[in-house]
Enzyme design. Structure first.
Site, PDB file in Angstrom:
ATOM      1  N   LYS A   1      24.459  56.453  32.536  1.00  0.00           N
ATOM      2  CA  LYS A   1      25.442  56.220  31.472  1.00  0.00           C
ATOM      3  C   LYS A   1      26.567  55.288  31.940  1.00  0.00           C
ATOM      4  O   LYS A   1      27.259  55.561  32.922  1.00  0.00           O
ATOM      5  CB  LYS A   1      26.023  57.551  30.994  1.00  0.00           C
ATOM      6  CG  LYS A   1      26.968  57.385  29.814  1.00  0.00           C
ATOM      7  CD  LYS A   1      27.007  58.587  28.916  1.00  0.00           C
ATOM      8  CE  LYS A   1      28.090  58.468  27.860  1.00  0.00           C
ATOM      9  NZ  LYS A   1      27.997  59.450  26.808  1.00  0.00           N
TER      10      LYS A   1
ATOM     11  N   ARG B   1      17.303  63.300  24.905  1.00  0.00           N
ATOM     12  CA  ARG B   1      16.961  63.369  26.335  1.00  0.00           C
ATOM     13  C   ARG B   1      15.551  62.853  26.524  1.00  0.00           C
ATOM     14  O   ARG B   1      14.685  63.160  25.727  1.00  0.00           O
ATOM     15  CB  ARG B   1      16.989  64.825  26.821  1.00  0.00           C
ATOM     16  CG  ARG B   1      18.352  65.449  26.803  1.00  0.00           C
ATOM     17  CD  ARG B   1      19.001  65.345  28.181  1.00  0.00           C
ATOM     18  NE  ARG B   1      20.329  65.902  28.192  1.00  0.00           N
ATOM     19  CZ  ARG B   1      21.426  65.238  27.823  1.00  0.00           C
ATOM     20  NH1 ARG B   1      21.343  64.002  27.435  1.00  0.00           N
ATOM     21  NH2 ARG B   1      22.594  65.819  27.859  1.00  0.00           N
TER      22      ARG B   1
ATOM     23  N   ARG C   1      31.911  62.898  22.730  1.00  0.00           N
ATOM     24  CA  ARG C   1      31.229  63.433  21.541  1.00  0.00           C
ATOM     25  C   ARG C   1      30.951  64.909  21.711  1.00  0.00           C
ATOM     26  O   ARG C   1      30.910  65.419  22.816  1.00  0.00           O
ATOM     27  CB  ARG C   1      29.909  62.691  21.332  1.00  0.00           C
ATOM     28  CG  ARG C   1      30.110  61.281  20.819  1.00  0.00           C
ATOM     29  CD  ARG C   1      28.775  60.599  20.604  1.00  0.00           C
ATOM     30  NE  ARG C   1      28.014  61.244  19.550  1.00  0.00           N
ATOM     31  CZ  ARG C   1      26.755  61.690  19.703  1.00  0.00           C
ATOM     32  NH1 ARG C   1      26.154  61.574  20.852  1.00  0.00           N
ATOM     33  NH2 ARG C   1      26.129  62.251  18.685  1.00  0.00           N
TER      34      ARG C   1
HETATM   35  C1  BTN Z   1      30.857  59.917  24.428  1.00  0.00           C
HETATM   36  O1  BTN Z   1      30.903  61.152  24.458  1.00  0.00           O
HETATM   37  O2  BTN Z   1      29.929  59.292  24.954  1.00  0.00           O
HETATM   38  C2  BTN Z   1      31.963  59.144  23.758  1.00  0.00           C
HETATM   39  C3  BTN Z   1      33.104  58.883  24.709  1.00  0.00           C
HETATM   40  C4  BTN Z   1      34.264  58.124  24.103  1.00  0.00           C
HETATM   41  C5  BTN Z   1      35.428  58.006  25.064  1.00  0.00           C
HETATM   42  C6  BTN Z   1      36.505  57.102  24.539  1.00  0.00           C
HETATM   43  S1  BTN Z   1      37.676  56.670  25.788  1.00  0.00           S
HETATM   44  C7  BTN Z   1      38.724  55.953  24.589  1.00  0.00           C
HETATM   45  C8  BTN Z   1      38.682  56.867  23.385  1.00  0.00           C
HETATM   46  N1  BTN Z   1      39.671  57.926  23.496  1.00  0.00           N
HETATM   47  C9  BTN Z   1      39.105  59.124  23.611  1.00  0.00           C
HETATM   48  O3  BTN Z   1      39.732  60.195  23.734  1.00  0.00           O
HETATM   49  N2  BTN Z   1      37.783  59.017  23.578  1.00  0.00           N
HETATM   50  C10 BTN Z   1      37.358  57.636  23.397  1.00  0.00           C
END
Ligand code: BTN
Length: 324
Positions: free
Chosen positions: A188, A322, A121
């Site tokens: 996380k 946070r 994100r």
């Molecule tokens: C976050 O920032 O917490 C969200 C992370 C999401 C990662 C997943 S892995 C599968 C899919 N492909 C990506 O490029 N991102 C999501």
């Protein structure tokens, strides 16, 4: 000596090493018809992919942990063939790639053993070493734009937590952090990235990306900027990525067929039960910065924060939370 390292050769080695037993370098090199020097180059590449690979004089090579490769057929069968499932060994981002497929093929799921440009994100990257975690994207097309689309990440969080519990057993520390994170004991475990596509008046296609740390190996600590945990570690067992992917796809399918005609109110209680920050001081930053006590989510999926100026309902999906 072959100079280029093909993916097929690399995958052959991964499969030979998957049992986490010692394999002689001489035998592996002979199998591939390459020199020992070429083999050691291939092993170096596997280490670059993030595999925890040991080598010892006289013994050869050994993975520190057994590795279960993702298998599209197993996953598709496990979810009753409700999704068209594909697995890529190495890809830049499953969200990016799936967004380019034809929506007529939906519902589709794309999983990868490794991502070279995994997206998180707020423009962050998602660490995606080979073979140890779950990187999955699902494409779903709604006939029209669902009014409550902003609540989808919250509901996907609940479904993901349920799938984890189904496969890994009850984990008392498993929680959701608004709006998109999964935590275990304050660290996380995973994240959700939902990317909607389409016109406001026509069909709405969503790409639901889920990344979960299952058996993160090596030392990605430097690359990940916040405390993290792996499911294997939290559950004190090796969790099958194929079984987890199937459970996730089953749960998502059942939810998505109902989503457009359902209300978030029916999910709010479940979400609040899993809430990581309820009753704690939180700080929100993004378009708006504020501090206060987290009071769970409303029946519309907004995060409720009690501040000096009263109870505030936060809807924007682009804020970070946070513990203050
Ligand atoms: C976050 O920032 O917490 C969200 C992370 C999401 C990662 C997943 S892995 C599968 C899919 N492909 C990506 O490029 N991102 C999501």
């Amino acid at each position: 000596m072959a100079a280029t390292l093909t993916i097929e050769e690399q995958l052959h080695l991964v499969d030979r090493l998957a049992d986490a037993q010692w394999h002689s370098g001489e035998a592996l090199a002979a199998e591939l018809g390459i020199s020992r020097a070429a083999l050691s180059k291939r092993m170096a590449q596997l280490r670059e992919w993030g595999l925890d690979l040991e080598s010892r004089q006289g013994l050869g090579y050994c993975l520190r942990h057994p590795l279960e490769r993702l298998d599209a057929q197993t996953i598709a069968q496990g979810c009753g063939q409700r999704w068209r499932v594909a697995v890529e060994p190495v890809i830049d981002s499953t969200n990016r790639a799936l967004a380019e497929t034809a929506s007529a093929q939906d519902p589709q799921a794309l999983l990868a053993e490794m991502q070279t440009a995994g997206r998180g994100r707020r423009g962050r990257s998602w660490q995606s070493p080979f073979g140890s975690n779950l990187y999955a994207s699902m494409a779903w097309t709604f006939a029209s734009w669902p009014a409550q689309l902003t609540t989808l990440p919250l509901i996907v969080g609940i479904i993901t937590a349920r799938a984890i519990t189904e496969v890994a057993g009850e984990l008392p520390g498993l929680r959701l952090k608004w709006p998109n994170d999964l935590w275990i004991d304050g660290r996380k475990l995973g994240g959700i990235l939902i990317e909607p596509r389409g016109e406001a008046t026509g069909q709405c296609r969503v790409i639901i990306g889920i990344g979960l740390n299952i058996g993160m190996q090596g030392d990605p600590e430097q690359a990940i900027t916040q405390p993290w945990i792996s499911l294997d570690q939290a559950a004190a067992q090796r969790v099958s990525r194929n079984a987890l992917a199937s459970a996730l796809l089953r749960g998502l399918h059942a939810m998505l067929v109902e989503f457009a005609s359902s209300q978030f109110a029916g999910w709010a209680e479940d979400w609040n039960r899993l809430d990581a920050t309820r009753g704690q001081m939180v700080r929100l930053s993004g378009e708006k910065t504020l501090e206060g006590t987290a009071r769970g989510v409303s029946e519309h999926g907004a995060l409720l924060v009690e501040t000096d100026d009263g109870l505030q309902a936060i809807y924007s999906g682009d804020v970070s939370l946070r513990l203050a």
